[in-house]
Each structure stands twice: as C-alpha cells, then as structure tokens.
Design a protein around this motif. Structure first.
Motif, PDB file in Angstrom:
ATOM      1  N   ILE A   1      71.887  55.005   4.451  1.00 50.87           N
ATOM      2  CA  ILE A   1      73.184  55.512   4.904  1.00 50.87           C
ATOM      3  C   ILE A   1      73.257  57.022   4.728  1.00 50.87           C
ATOM      4  O   ILE A   1      72.933  57.562   3.673  1.00 50.87           O
TER       5      ILE A   1
ATOM      6  N   LEU B   1      76.062  60.038  13.917  1.00 49.95           N
ATOM      7  CA  LEU B   1      75.906  58.932  12.964  1.00 49.95           C
ATOM      8  C   LEU B   1      76.283  57.563  13.514  1.00 49.95           C
ATOM      9  O   LEU B   1      75.733  56.558  13.080  1.00 49.95           O
ATOM     10  N   PHE B   2      77.245  57.506  14.426  1.00 51.88           N
ATOM     11  CA  PHE B   2      77.852  56.203  14.693  1.00 51.88           C
ATOM     12  C   PHE B   2      77.811  55.713  16.138  1.00 51.88           C
ATOM     13  O   PHE B   2      77.690  54.522  16.377  1.00 51.88           O
TER      14      PHE B   2
ATOM     15  N   LEU C   1      72.101  58.020  13.859  1.00 54.95           N
ATOM     16  CA  LEU C   1      71.242  57.846  12.688  1.00 54.95           C
ATOM     17  C   LEU C   1      71.791  56.710  11.827  1.00 54.95           C
ATOM     18  O   LEU C   1      72.358  56.922  10.769  1.00 54.95           O
ATOM     19  N   THR C   2      71.581  55.489  12.313  1.00 55.49           N
ATOM     20  CA  THR C   2      72.133  54.322  11.639  1.00 55.49           C
ATOM     21  C   THR C   2      71.188  53.868  10.529  1.00 55.49           C
ATOM     22  O   THR C   2      69.995  54.192  10.559  1.00 55.49           O
ATOM     23  N   PRO C   3      71.692  53.090   9.569  1.00 55.82           N
ATOM     24  CA  PRO C   3      70.856  52.687   8.433  1.00 55.82           C
ATOM     25  C   PRO C   3      69.581  51.978   8.864  1.00 55.82           C
ATOM     26  O   PRO C   3      68.526  52.197   8.255  1.00 55.82           O
ATOM     27  N   ASP C   4      69.658  51.144   9.915  1.00 57.39           N
ATOM     28  CA  ASP C   4      68.441  50.439  10.332  1.00 57.39           C
ATOM     29  C   ASP C   4      67.378  51.427  10.776  1.00 57.39           C
ATOM     30  O   ASP C   4      66.194  51.296  10.447  1.00 57.39           O
TER      31      ASP C   4
ATOM     32  N   LEU D   1      66.036  53.408   7.666  1.00 54.95           N
ATOM     33  CA  LEU D   1      65.132  52.591   6.850  1.00 54.95           C
ATOM     34  C   LEU D   1      63.815  52.347   7.573  1.00 54.95           C
ATOM     35  O   LEU D   1      62.749  52.346   6.945  1.00 54.95           O
TER      36      LEU D   1
END
Ligand SMILES: Cc1cc2nc3c(=O)[nH]c(=O)nc-3n(C[C@H](O)[C@H](O)[C@H](O)COP(=O)(O)OP(=O)(O)OC[C@H]3O[C@@H](n4cnc5c(N)ncnc54)[C@H](O)[C@@H]3O)c2cc1C
Lengths: 788, 327
Positions: free
Chosen positions: A657, A694-695, A773-776, A779
């Motif tokens: 995140i 980000l979203f 830039l999402t968490p998936d 990661l």
C-alpha cells in the motif's frame, strides 16, 4: 489608440493578489445552482435512456409499443438505426419521457430490443505479436462508426488526411453525416480526402499499427551507448467521473425555439451542435448554465442524450424534459481517458547524457483506437525509433481528459528516465538537469523551477538511492517529473457596460467550470476601472451574451481576461471622454483609481466614480472587447508553460500500500490574475493526480463486455485522508509576468502520476510498471525483484 | 427503483406476519444502507419492505455477568460508543470504528451489517451471486477476480463475505438469535454464514420470514484481542483483508485462541490452523508469523488475487502482534 497592455506591477492593485473565489460562498452554502438543480416553473418530464447490455451487437428491432401505451409516458424516441451496430455496453438505444422517474424506468424496461450479439474486445493488454495491421482508407461504414463512436475531431481529420477514403462522399451523404453529428471540418476533410481502393479482407483487426517513426540514427546511438536502460511503463483507462453527471433539461417555449440547461464546458458552442440534428437554426437555441459540477474535458459537446431530451420535449408539446445520467452510465459512456503503455529503451553515455530512445507503445481510446502518446515527452532526444499500435475495442468512447495524452506520456517518459538515473546511480535531479538542453524553449524555466522545488521538498537532504530508505516494513522514496503545455487564450468576446448611475456589468458567454473564471473576469474589469471587485456585476453562462470559447485546453483565462481587458479599457476611454470637460482636462490626462476618476498627478482634480458616471448622459457606455484582436495590440495572452513536481511517498513493503506523504508543484503560467485561484488549480490537480496515480481504473470484464466498477465504491477516488501536505509555488515576477496571461487547467495534472510512480520505484527499489499503483501491482513487482 | 409496498410494524409478531403474508416477496428493512442500493441497482426487487426500526425491543445493548446482548437495530455508531465494548472488546471497537464511513455508521444496524449482501461486482451488476455465462462457465474463476476469495472458493461461490464486524464478533464467540414463524432459535455466529452452492441459496442461514433479533457476546474482560484491517484508501473503502484475534492467556502463554479472517472467503473465515499454531506459545514476531503462515496455508488464489494471500497473512500477523501489545 488606448493602451490595452496589462498594468505594470506597481500599477496593479488586484491582479496577481490572493483573492478568494467569488462563487465559494454560494457553493459551500448550497445556493449555487447546478444544472441538476434546475427546476422549470411548469411540470417537468423525466427522461430515461435504455442502454445496450452488449459490448457489440447489431440492432435487429426496437419495439416501443408497450412503453408508448403506458400511462404517464409522454414521449418515446428510438435513438439507434435499425440494422446499425452498437460498439459498447451502455450505448443509447431508445429513450422515454414520463411524468416521474419510476414510470420512465418502467417504460424503458418495457421496450423490447432484439440484438444480434457480435464478437467484441474490451481488453487493452499488449497486442499479440504480429497481430497489428496497417490502417487503410475509411469506408462509408467506417465514417458512420467514427461519428457514432465520437472519434475525437483531430484524430478523425488526421486519419482522413493520411489514409483517405474508399468511397465517394456525395453531398447528400455528407448531409446525413452532418445530421448524425459530423462537424463542418470533418465534412470538408471528407470532400478533400484522397480516394483509395478498399483494402482487402473486410474484417478488421482490432490492432492498428501506426507507421514507425524514426529520427536521427537510433541504431548507431544504441550501438555506441555506454548504458541502455529498459522498462515497461503505462497507465490504465480512467474515467472522468464528473460529480455532476452529464445531461440537460430541454424545453420548447414555442415550436421554433429551444431552451436548454445543460452541463457543459462550451455554452457558446452548444447551439450550433444541436441545430442540425434538431433542424432548427442555432440562433433559435438558447443555452444557460450557472454552475457545472465537473467536466475535465468530457463536456464540450451536446451529447446524444441531450439531443434526445430536446426531441422528447418537442414530441411532448415542448414540456421540459430532463435527462441527467445515472452514476453507472456516467462512468460507462460519458468519457474515458485513453490508456497508454510502452516498452522503452533509453541509450545514454556514462555521465547521463541521453542519446537514444526506442519505444513500442500501445493503448486504447475505445472504438476509435486513440492516438499515440507524445513520447519521449518534453525531451527531444536526438535519435529515436517509435512504433505505436492503437487498440480499437469496445470499452466506450474516449474523451479529452485534462491535458490529453500528456499524463500518459509523462508516466512513460519520466519513468524511463528515472530508471536510467537509477541504473547509473545518479540523483534524478542531476540527470534531468544534465539533459535540460533537450527540453527546448522552457529550459531556463525548468532550471529555476528545479531549484525552488528541490528546496521545498528538501530533496538534497531526503533523497537516497533506490531501496535504501527502508525501516521496518516502511519504505520511503522521492520522485520527480516535469511537464509542459500551451494554454494560449481562445477566441472570446466580452461586453463591459458602464451605466449613468455608476453600476458596471460584464457580459460574456463563457462558463466558470470551477476554475475561478468569474473571479478572473471581475478582477480584470475592476482593476481596469479602478473599482473594488464587488462593484462589478457579472453575467456569464448564457448564449444571450457575447460568444466565448469552450473551456478546455487551459484556454479560458487567456481568452476571457484579454477580451474583458480590451472591453474595459475601451469603456474607460469612453468615460474619460465624457468626464474630461468637467475636470478641465483632456481624456488622456485622466485615470481611474480608488473609485475615482482623476487627473494623473493632481489629486485635487478628482470626481468620485458615481459623480463621474453621472456625466455619461442617458445612454450607458457599452464596449465590446475581443480576443484575439490584432487591431488592438498588444497580445495579452501567450502560450507555453513548464512545471516541475516532486512526490514523497511511503510504501508498506508487506502490503504494497502506497501513501503519498507530500507533493510539491512549481508552476509558471505567465501573468497571474489571481494567485489564490492559481494555487487552488494546482492543489486540485495534485489531488486528481494522486487519485489517478493510486486508485482510478476503468475495470472492464472480457466475459461480459461491461465495466464492472461503474460506481463510486470500486471506482475509487482519493478521499480527504488520502491527500497529504501539498506545497504549491507559482513562478511570478520578471521573466514571467510580462508574457501575458496563460491558462493553468492542464499543466499541473500532468506530472503527479509520473512523480509518484518514480517515488515508489525509489522507495521499494523496483519499478511498478503501470498506474494505478495498487497493492497487487506493488507486491507483484516486489515479488519479481525478489525472484530475479 | 421498482414500486413496492411499505409496512412499518411496531412488534416482531406483526413483522413476522407481514413477512410471511407476501409469500417470499417481502424483505426486512433496517438502516437501508445496503438494501436501498440493491433496489436501485435492480438486484433485488421486493414486493414489500417491512421496516423494523419501529420495533423498540430490537434496539439497545444490555450488559450482564453473562456478557452483552446487542439488539439487531443498534447502529454501528452507537455500538462503537458503548462503554462496555470500548472497555472489554477492543477488537470489535476497532472494527466498528473503521467500518464504512461516519454517515453510514449512523444509519447502519448490526443486524443489517450481518445480513448485508456481498459486494462482488458481478453480483452488483446483476449477474448473480454465483455468476456464470450462458454456457455455464464460472465468470469469476477466469474473470476479474482481484477482490475475490482465496479460501473456501472450491465451489461456485467465490465472493467474499462483506462484513468487517462479523469476524470480530465471531472471534469473541458471539451467538446470533433469530425469530421466525416457528419461534426463536440461536446459533453460533460463524454457523450463520454459509457458502451457497446454488443461485437460489442465500449466504446466510436466514429464512425469508425470519428476523435477526440480537447478538450475544460472552464476557471478555480477561481476554486479549485485536483487529487489523488492510484497506487501500484510508476512508470510505472496503478492506482487502482483515483479521480479528482473541486470546485467553496464561501468563505470557496463549492458552486458547480464535483467529478469524475477513474478505478472504465467502464467509468469515475461522482459522483453526492459525489458532493451533499459536496456542501454547508466547506472542512474538516469530510465533505471529508462524500462525499467519498457517492461516493461509490452505489458500487457493484465483488468477488475479494471489496478493490477497499475502495481505491476509499480514493482517493475521499484525493482529496477533497488536493483541500482544505491540503498537
Ligand atoms: C461505501 C460503503 C462502505 C462500507 N464499508 C463497510 C465496511 O468497511 N465494513 C462493513 O462491515 N460494512 C461496510 N459497509 C456496509 C454497511 O455496513 C452495511 O450497508 C450496513 O451495515 C447494513 O445495515 P443496514 O441496517 O443499513 O441494513 P439494510 O440495508 O437495511 O439491510 C441489509 C440487508 O439485511 C437484511 N436485514 C437487515 N436487518 C435485518 C434483520 N434484523 N433481520 C433479518 N434481515 C435483516 C435486509 O433485508 C437486507 O437484505 C459499507 C457500505 C458502504 C455503502
């Protein structure tokens, strides 16, 4: 001839100061009326649109019999041609107007449509190798499709110029195109387009390759480079998600006249857009709008549903019909920003001098495919080879989104440069400065801005090489980007009237799209006439006032401030002529200052504004100002700005995140009329930038062809808590002010995505290729790094 | 929204008869924050709404030596302010404070929160809770499944259970009480959530003519507990993974444990494996990590949601450490 030039710094009492927006109290108190709030005096009908559930389908039949018969239904209109093809889920099929919303909904459910579903594509993944075909001439069907799919005019014109047509457009046919919405420029281009034999197979590949462009000697540059950096960069399709959705209320006061309240960025332009499809002269169409709840480039034209509302109203005897899009329709059909992705290679020497660029890019703007992003962005790298493949798919039409193509180009270019800097262990500021000579005319501006920005970010103190600022689970990083934009003022006309009782009004058919246009107008008129802002009464947002251009491309401040300045100076000169005898002076000796008209340098010979205006006589002074206006020099507007932005982010290495901790934006825009609204423009742009970084993503489902997140839960917009400290610095003073007024709507929204993406790479030590830039994604990038 | 009848009874008895009489076409209306959205999106179209907010006996919290009884109509905002919850049920208090937004918490009831429908975007687009294409192919398995289940997803159900409150309640061993035409029943809250196998089954053990009346929480004064959520946005967003843990300690050793994950499966996911991994140990980075690994060991991610395995693992680890007193 009077001197129209902007007053010099010493002579400005309002221009360039921090002045609060005039419309804020109305907006925060709810007094401001948006188009959605308009309630006609008589009973209104509610329009609802039946939309296609299929991403691509042929319309076999539309049966509206049951809907027609329903009590409370006052008009029904079929929008699609039978036999025609819809190209995206949510496309308009038919519409009804009824006495209330519930009845209208029941009625569209009762419309029976037979579709023949066709194969479609909604993905914008990298085209499979060898799948792309070269573009061919446009057939008559292609032209219909392009019009129906709302292909952006510029792209349409360029395509015709480059590839011609494979049919002979007769005048009769052109007329039909026009009826369907084609502009005069397009008709003209069709007349002039070269004829080519139709190309081969008939079935088109969705992947359309643009010709490769080469500049300099890329092969040599790469062969000789001491460093080559490679990467993949890009940004997904996003929507405009206007908080006030698209739509209008149309009514016919009599059978020849139409009155429209429409949510638009283009008040003066709407009548001529509606005239042809409705078969009434543009002069008989009145358009009004007080406030608009967001457009961002998606509200330049009267849309199909607006034309439909007017047709339904006509069928219902002129009763007002309102069609405002529901939230899901707003996200599905009312505009999207094209995606752009690229595989990039950059060649450089060891000291960081960039010598070569190679890119294979792709992206979609819906059925029209979309143009290629202007990469490499801002830096004109001497040796380049670029290939672009446009994906024509069925996600719905693209529309201009603040600074069309620039944010995408910035993400790709600045990402590639940032990766190069990391590869040669260079602080990105140094790499950017090293190559600034490639940025052209704004080089000095960027240099100054880099100085200011790095101080405001405390860059030299805080910056660490990639992946070297991690404590516990938290990685921190800095990133930067720069951008450019034109922003010259558009065509605009304005009337300034001075009345014998001393009141002043400004009338102009522009619109305040939330950017502070009202405030700009009042400041310019008040400054010119030596009055306080409150003394100016403004009339905007109506076709009864002099026409002024569409608010797009950052063209409004330059346009309206120039026309208003010229009108106000002319009006002031006329007033001087009337007042001079009473002050025993010639008009040239007079000035307007501090609510007086007085003799320059002789404070004894002065009349209050009210007394002075009493000399006007019975007929008010009226002056019309224009932009552009070569006869009344100097040019009051200009083009070309530069901006530098920096981002400070924090990434949770375990969850992926990203939180933005701080953003710095340093921006020039020539002579600033209102420093406060200029800064606000940047705050708003940074907020929107964080949101798309980000979203935001338009999520399309290939299995069903629909947008899955056409709501505001899973189409995420940044909220209050997601917005960190924003620091804005506007470049002013010598070197900036004398350039004249330049617009600011686009530039500051270009860089946030690139700067944030670079900051994340700096924090975690690896590039996350695509926005958002999402968490998936974060990661996955970390996983690849660990696995590498 | 389609037309519907509206009834506003003042007793459960009246409510039950109104629910029964519409023969399957009636739905209970509480705060309406979910139901109205479902109706506007044309996902459910009840013939009748039975508003239960006038039934006073369903509202409020009662505390006794046996624990807490929470009426189904108690709002999330009121619960978050309840002194007993703040004092003894910190995992629940945290879950309440982070759920949705202040506006929604003011309207949303506990009963409604437990009975709310999944946010699966196929379901909310009218494609069904177990979405399939015409040929019967599972749309989620090969589709846009980034937010879907990583556990309990072997069958056709791949959505995730939407309540972020339920996992915390289950961690404390909550029971749920219902009333229907045949009288009252009570069951452990985790048993209230079921994985549907066919489109006509609901994800709750709730009959069409039943009403949730209350939730009962056993005393927790001597327990350690914590809740940890992972959300992309700070507010007004749905979690990507959550974990609630409740420990009975003996000195510094975990004597018994309940570990419940949210947003990972079609139901709140009680992880026996994670509990076993930590029982008999003291709480440390190492034991927390081992328990977290155990919690997701059986995970079977779909094509796009492998990252959720990591998020669930981190949520469990951080919840355990938080319960152990780490910040
Ligand atoms: C933007 C947004 C974010 C959200 N974020 C979260 C979050 O982070 N965590 C979370 O847990 N929730 C979240 N929610 C969901 C919210 O908590 C629920 O909508 C709410 O709790 C439902 O309660 P209600 O009283 O409004 O129920 P209603 O909408 O009235 O009812 C919901 C369902 O439950 C049934 N029902 C209600 N009460 C009873 C009863 N007593 N007996 C039987 N059936 C009943 C209804 O028939 C209906 O099917 C969010 C919602 C939104 C819109």
């Amino acid at each position: 001839m009077p001197d129209f030039a902007w007053p010099t710094a010493e002579d400005r009492s309002l221009i360039g100061k921090r002045i609060s927006r005039l419309d804020s109290p109305d907006k925060v108190s709810g007094r401001a009326k948006y188009n959605y709030d308009y309630h006609p005096s008589g009973p209104m009908l509610f329009g609802k649109v039946l939309r296609s559930p299929h991403a691509k389908a042929k319309i076999l039949s539309v049966d509206t019999t049951a809907a027609q018969k329903m009590p409370g239904v006052e008009a029904v209109e079929v929008i699609q041609k039978i036999g025609g093809t819809v190209q995206w889920a949510g496309d308009e099929i038919a519409a009804v107007a009824a006495v209330d919303e519930g009845t209208a909904e029941e009625a569209i459910r009762a419309i029976n449509v037979k579709y023949e579903p066709l194969a479609y594509l909604v993905s914008d993944a990298e085209p499979p190798a060898g799948s792309a075909e070269a573009p061919g001439p446009m057939s008559e069907d292609d032209v219909w499709d392009a019009i129906d799919n709302q292909m952006p005019e510029r792209q349409f014109l360029e395509y015709l110029k480059e590839h011609g047509v494979s049919f002979h457009p007769e005048e009769d046919l052109l007329k039909q195109f026009k009826g369907d919405g084609a502009s005069d420029a397009i008709l003209d281009a069709l007349r002039k387009a070269a004829y080519h034999e139709p190309s081969g197979s008939g079935t088109r590949s969705p992947y359309q390759k643009a010709a490769a462009t080469t500049q300099g000697d890329p092969d040599k540059a790469f062969a000789e480079a001491s460093v080559v950096s490679e990467g993949v960069y890009g940004t997904s399709v996003i929507t405009h998600c206007c908080l006030e959705s698209h739509g209008s209320t149309a009514e016919w006061p009599d059978k020849d006249h139409l009155f429209v309240h429409i949510s638009t960025q283009n008040v003066s332009g709407v009548p001529s857009q509606m005239a042809e499809p409705l078969g009434v002269p543009a002069a008989n169409i009145r358009v009004h709008q007080d406030h608009i709840g967001g457009g961002f480039g998606s509200k330049f034209s009267a849309d199909r549903w607006d034309i439909t509302a007017a047709k339904l109203s006509r069928k219902a005897g002129g009763r007002p019909v309102r069609i405002m899009l529901e939230r899901d329709a707003e996200l599905k059909v009312a505009g999207a920003r094209p995606s752009a992705y690229a595989r990039v290679k950059v060649a450089a020497s060891k000291d960081g001098s960039i010598t070569g660029w190679q890119s294979q890019s792709w992206g979609t703007g819906g059925p029209g495919g979309g143009g290629s992003p202007p990469i490499p962005y801002v830096f004109s790298i001497p040796n380049q080879r670029k290939e672009h493949t446009a994906i024509r798919n069925n996600i719905g039409p693209a529309r201009a989104w603040r600074a069309p193509n620039h944010p995408q180009a910035a993400v790709i270019t600045m990402g590639a440069l940032d990766d190069l800097a990391a590869k040669i262990n260079m602080d990105p500021i140094d790499l950017w400065l090293k190559n600034l000579s490639l940025t052209g005319p704004r080089q000095k501006v960027y240099e100054e801005e880099f100085g200011v920005a790095s101080d405001l970010m405390d860059w030299k103190q805080k910056w660490r090489p990639r992946g070297q600022n991690i404590s516990g689970n938290v990685a921190r990083g800095l990133g930067l980007s720069l951008h450019t934009w034109g922003g010259r003022g558009h065509a605009s006309q304005c009337d300034v009237n001075i009345h014998p009782d001393g009141s002043v009004d400004v009338k102009i058919g522009t619109q305040d799209i939330g950017t502070g246009t009202r405030t700009t107008l009042a400041i310019v008129a008040a400054e010119t006439l030596g009055l306080p802002i409150e003394a100016i009464k403004l009339y905007i947002g109506d076709t009864q006032y002099p026409p002024s251009g569409a608010s797009g491309g950052s063209t409004t401040p330059g346009g309206v401030s120039s026309s208003t300045r010229r009108a106000a100076v002319e009006a002031r000169e006329a007033l001087f002529a009337k007042v001079a005898p009473a002050l025993n002076a010639t008009p040239e000796q007079l000035e307007c200052k501090d609510k007086t008209v007085r003799v320059k340098g002789d404070s004894g010979r002065s009349l209050s504004w009210k007394e002075a205006c009493s000399k006007i006589g019975a007929v008010p002074i009226t002056a019309r100002g224009k932009n552009p206006d070569k006869e009344h020099p100097p040019d009051l507007t200009n083009s070309g700005v530069g901006g530098v932005q920096m981002a400070d982010v924090e990434v949770d290495m375990e969850t992926g995140i990203v939180k933005v901790r701080k953003m710095v934006a340093v921006q020039d825009c020539g002579l600033i009329i209102d420093l406060k609204t200029a800064e606000s423009s940047c705050y708003g742009a940074l907020t929107m930038g964080i949101s798309y970084a980000l979203f935001e993503e338009k999520v399309m489902d290939q299995a069903t062809g629909t947008m899955l997140n056409a709501n505001m839960e899973f189409y995420r917009l940044a909220g209050y808590n997601d917005i960190p400290e924003l620091v804005v610095h506007m470049m002013t003073g010598k070197g900036y002010d004398e350039r004249g007024v330049i617009g600011l709507g686009e530039p500051p929204v270009i860089s946030p995505g690139a700067a944030i993406s670079n900051a994340v790479a700096n924090a975690i030590g690896v590039r996350v290729s695509y926005l958002p830039l999402t968490p998936d994604r974060v990661l996955a990038a970390l996983g690849q790094k660990a696995g590498a | 929204m389609r037309a519907f009848e509206y009834a506003s009874p003042t007793s459960t008895k009246q409510a039950l008869s109104l629910l029964g009489a519409a023969s399957g076409g009636a739905l209970v209306l509480a705060g309406g924050t979910d139901l109205l959205a479902l109706m506007k999106d044309d996902i459910v179209h009840p013939k009748r709404l039975v508003n239960i907010k006038e039934i006073r006996e369903l509202d409020g919290v009662a505390s006794s030596s046996l624990g807490l009884r929470i009426g189904a109509l108690t709002t999330l905002a009121d619960l978050a302010d309840n002194v007993n919850i703040v004092k003894d049920y910190s995992a629940l208090a945290d879950a309440l404070n982070e759920a949705a937004s202040p506006q929604i918490r003011n309207m949303a009831t506990l009963g409604g929160n437990l009975c709310q429908r999944p946010r699966c975007w196929y379901f909310r687009n009218g494609l069904g809770l177990l979405p399939k294409d015409q040929s019967g192919k599972d749309l989620v398995a090969t589709g846009e499944n980034r937010y879907h289940a990583i556990l309990g997803n072997d069958g056709p159900a791949k959505f995730v259970s939407p309540s972020s409150i339920a996992p915390a309640l289950i961690a404390y061993g909550a029971k749920i009480r219902l009333i229907g035409p045949n009288g009252k029943r009570e069951l452990p809250l985790d048993k209230f959530f079921v994985i549907p196998k066919t489109e006509d089954q609901r994800e709750h053990d709730l009959k069409r003519d039943e009403i949730v009346t209350e939730v009962v929480l056993p005393p927790a004064a001597d327990l350690k507990s914590a809740h940890y959520e992972i959300r992309q946005k700070d507010a007004f967003d749905w979690p990507l993974a959550t974990a609630a843990v409740v420990f009975q300690m003996s000195g510094s050793t975990v004597q018994s444990a309940r570990v419940v994950m949210g947003y990972v499966a079609p139901t709140p996911w009680l992880s026996e494996e994670a509990a076993q991994a930590i029982i008999g140990k003291s709480i440390s980075e190492e034991t927390a990590k081992a328990a977290a690994d155990a919690a997701v060991q059986a995970a079977k991610p779909l094509s796009q949601n492998a990252y959720k395995v990591q998020l669930a693992r981190v949520a469990v680890k951080r919840a355990i450490l938080k319960a152990g007193g780490a910040a």
